[in-house]
Design an enzyme around this catalytic site. Structure first.
Site, PDB file in Angstrom:
ATOM      1  N   ARG A 125       0.839  -1.207   0.000  1.00 22.84           N
ATOM      2  CA  ARG A 125       0.000   0.000   0.000  1.00 22.84           C
ATOM      3  C   ARG A 125       0.874   1.257   0.000  1.00 22.84           C
ATOM      4  O   ARG A 125       0.536   2.250  -0.656  1.00 22.84           O
ATOM      5  CB  ARG A 125      -0.929  -0.015   1.222  1.00 22.84           C
ATOM      6  CG  ARG A 125      -1.794   1.227   1.317  1.00 22.84           C
ATOM      7  CD  ARG A 125      -2.851   1.084   2.380  1.00 22.84           C
ATOM      8  NE  ARG A 125      -3.527   2.338   2.649  1.00 22.84           N
ATOM      9  CZ  ARG A 125      -4.382   2.529   3.646  1.00 22.84           C
ATOM     10  NH1 ARG A 125      -4.657   1.532   4.474  1.00 22.84           N
ATOM     11  NH2 ARG A 125      -4.961   3.689   3.834  1.00 22.84           N
ATOM     12  N   ASN A 173     -10.566  -4.631  -0.311  1.00 27.71           N
ATOM     13  CA  ASN A 173     -10.574  -3.561  -1.310  1.00 27.71           C
ATOM     14  C   ASN A 173      -9.745  -3.887  -2.528  1.00 27.71           C
ATOM     15  O   ASN A 173      -8.820  -4.677  -2.437  1.00 27.71           O
ATOM     16  CB  ASN A 173     -10.028  -2.280  -0.658  1.00 27.71           C
ATOM     17  CG  ASN A 173     -11.123  -1.491   0.028  1.00 27.71           C
ATOM     18  OD1 ASN A 173     -12.220  -1.370  -0.484  1.00 27.71           O
ATOM     19  ND2 ASN A 173     -10.802  -0.954   1.204  1.00 27.71           N
ATOM     20  N   CYS A 218     -18.949  -1.943   2.600  1.00 29.67           N
ATOM     21  CA  CYS A 218     -18.078  -0.800   2.854  1.00 29.67           C
ATOM     22  C   CYS A 218     -18.722   0.054   3.945  1.00 29.67           C
ATOM     23  O   CYS A 218     -19.939   0.070   4.090  1.00 29.67           O
ATOM     24  CB  CYS A 218     -17.938   0.006   1.572  1.00 29.67           C
ATOM     25  SG  CYS A 218     -17.121   1.576   1.801  1.00 29.67           S
ATOM     26  N   HIS A 220     -17.292   3.406  -3.316  1.00 24.64           N
ATOM     27  CA  HIS A 220     -16.506   4.632  -3.187  1.00 24.64           C
ATOM     28  C   HIS A 220     -16.816   5.649  -4.288  1.00 24.64           C
ATOM     29  O   HIS A 220     -16.016   6.541  -4.543  1.00 24.64           O
ATOM     30  CB  HIS A 220     -14.988   4.336  -3.144  1.00 24.64           C
ATOM     31  CG  HIS A 220     -14.580   3.624  -1.894  1.00 24.64           C
ATOM     32  ND1 HIS A 220     -13.269   3.327  -1.607  1.00 24.64           N
ATOM     33  CD2 HIS A 220     -15.287   3.154  -0.836  1.00 24.64           C
ATOM     34  CE1 HIS A 220     -13.201   2.705  -0.443  1.00 24.64           C
ATOM     35  NE2 HIS A 220     -14.416   2.582   0.045  1.00 24.64           N
ATOM     36  N   TYR A 227     -15.352  10.149  -1.028  1.00 23.80           N
ATOM     37  CA  TYR A 227     -14.326   9.873  -2.049  1.00 23.80           C
ATOM     38  C   TYR A 227     -14.457  10.755  -3.288  1.00 23.80           C
ATOM     39  O   TYR A 227     -13.519  10.854  -4.076  1.00 23.80           O
ATOM     40  CB  TYR A 227     -14.347   8.387  -2.446  1.00 23.80           C
ATOM     41  CG  TYR A 227     -13.671   7.521  -1.408  1.00 23.80           C
ATOM     42  CD1 TYR A 227     -12.284   7.357  -1.410  1.00 23.80           C
ATOM     43  CD2 TYR A 227     -14.382   6.905  -0.395  1.00 23.80           C
ATOM     44  CE1 TYR A 227     -11.641   6.590  -0.455  1.00 23.80           C
ATOM     45  CE2 TYR A 227     -13.757   6.137   0.575  1.00 23.80           C
ATOM     46  CZ  TYR A 227     -12.380   5.984   0.536  1.00 23.80           C
ATOM     47  OH  TYR A 227     -11.746   5.231   1.489  1.00 23.80           O
TER      48      TYR A 227
END
Ligand code: NAD
Ligand code: G6P
Ligand code: MN
Ligand code: MN
Length: 432
Positions: A93, A147, A169, A199, A252
């Protein structure tokens, strides 16, 4: 009794999951909980697994909590499988966030180039999991939070040919909580209608008499200025544009409606070596120190600092709604089947749904205005191509997804960035 298997059991979110089951002990006759992880996650699994055992014991329950590195043993005859794993761990990440930012391009866990690469790493693993499920627990429901949750769920359905999968989510929960507070009401006193993809959705708000309150919330939003998700740096939207949407955007959307401002903010964190993944790494170390305490028998308060707060509880509610045919109104990632007429029937959308024993029944939303439709169709096409690239390892498709993604410039930069990320993540990309 019910058998539940959780893949990525060493996650710091596991105590919330256990707390959610304990809260619902009278509606969920659990017999076994299996927490599965891999060699690299062994130590975390041990620590959080022992906390899970103490929580169950403290609640006076006789549930068996098993910790294992053997996924097949955990999947065998499971009724529900939940997935919360991170292929490549937080180091991957960090690369997803830092490499794009080194080009002045947004790097984010589920958006832009970072989100695309998380899909590339994760989709081969979810396909392995559903293949094993077809053999070991073909009737089980798969509840996916891994995700990018929308794309991972779509891959399991379309390419894994597994129908009983639902994506979850916490963003809708965050909005429901914040916006009911703005209205001085409890979330149960309101009705929220969500539509879009994970998102990337918009919503409307109504009171229990059917009166729409969306505009009132938009008005109050601009005098409120408060953060919704712990993991997203807050910048207020531009008022005139949000009014024109006539729906509330999700947090988002800041990345899409305020791209330059968000990149600027992220570049400041990049310079200080404190991108979100780097912050999370420290937070996680602190959490695991707390989890080690043998006197700790409950979910600690500090877990609410993670962006994903409340999603595990939502997972428990989803499981109970399916098991008990509760017909709860929840926002989930599920097969479109015409609920959003602007998107293909067989794609996964994130919409308000009624959760029944036969799974989520998405509420019919109909058509969007051009402002939402344009971006939504672009994003879904980008997701479809990303998933295809993740399944096939096709370079042209990977580049196509980059070029289509609104957060990545086209042309030479897209290609350079793609090449650098393919090399950086090579270890977790067997398909390329
Ligand atoms: P994490 O880094 O703690 O990873 C969880 C565990 O997964 C680790 O213990 C790791 O060892 C394990 N793991 C890695 N590869 C694995 C594999 N192939 N099989 C089994 N286990 C494996 O991650 P986290 O911060 O707890 O997040 C977990 C996942 O949930 C991530 O994918 C994250 O993006 C996602 N998430 C989703 C939401 C949501 O809204 N849906 C919210 C928060 C987090
Ligand atoms: C969010 C999301 C997740 C996201 C996570 C990040 O709110 O809904 O999908 O990935 O929180 O949280 P973190 O604490 O890991 O940055
Ligand atoms: Mn999410
Ligand atoms: Mn692009």
């Amino acid at each position: 009794g019910i058998k539940i298997a959780t893949i990525g059991g060493g996650s710091s979110y596991t105590p919330e999951l256990i707390e959610g089951y304990i809260k619902r002990k009278d509606e969920l006759p659990i017999k076994e909980i299996w927490l599965v992880d891999i060699e690299e996650g062994k130590e975390k699994l041990e620590i959080v697994g022992n906390l899970a055992k103490r929580m169950v014991e403290e609640a006076g329950l006789d549930w068996e909590v098993h910790l294992t590195l053997n996924r097949k043993e955990a999947l065998k005859d499971a009724d529900f499988v939940t997935t919360q794993f991170r292929v490549g761990l937080l180091d991957a990440r960090i690369k997803d966030e830092r490499i794009p930012l080194s080009y002045g391009i947004l790097g984010q866990e589920t958006n832009g180039a970072g989100g695309i690469f998380k899909a590339f790493r994760t989709i081969p693993v979810i396909l392995e999991i559903v293949d094993e499920m077809k053999e070991l627990c073909p009737e089980a429901w798969l509840v996916n939070f891994t995700n990018p949750a929308g794309m991972v769920t779509e891959a399991a359905m379309k390419y894994g040919n597994y129908e009983k999968v639902v994506g979850l989510c916490n963003v809708p929960i965050g909005h429901n909580m914040m916006e009911s507070k703005i209205l001085g009401k409890k979330p149960e006193e309101l009705r929220f209608i969500y539509a879009g993809i994970n998102h990337h959705h918009w919503h409307r708000i109504y009171d229990k008499n059917g009166k729409e309150l969306t505009t009132e919330v938009i008005d109050k939003l601009f005098s409120n200025n408060s953060n919704i998700m712990e993991n997203i740096k807050f910048i207020p939207f531009i008022e005139e544009q949000i009014r024109d949407l006539e729906m509330l955007p999700c947090a988002y959307h800041q990345y899409y409606y305020l791209t330059d401002d968000m990149v600027k903010k992220e570049l400041e964190e990049f310079a200080k070596n404190s991108t979100r993944a780097e912050v999370v790494k420290k937070l996680e170390d602190e959490l695991f120190e707390i989890y080690k305490d043998p006197n700790l028998k409950h979910k600690p308060e500090q877990l609410s600092k993670r962006g994903g707060a409340y999603y595990s509880d939502a997972a428990c509610e989803l499981i109970s709604s399916i098991y008990n045919d509760k017909r709860t109104d929840m926002v989930v990632s599920t097969k479109n089947n015409g609920a959003l007429t602007d998107l293909p029937y067989d794609c996964v959308v994130e919409v308000s749904s009624i959760i029944t024993a036969s799974g989520p029944q998405p509420l019919n939303f109909g058509k969007f205005k051009p402002a939402q439709r344009g971006l939504l169709q672009l994003m879904k096409a980008m997701e479809e191509i990303t998933i295809e690239a993740a399944v096939t390892g096709d370079y042209g498709k990977a580049l196509q997804a980059f070029i289509l993604n609104p957060l990545i410039p086209s042309g030479t930069i897209a290609k350079k960035l793609l090449n650098e990320m393919l090399i950086a993540h090579k270890k977790y990309l067997p398909q390329f």
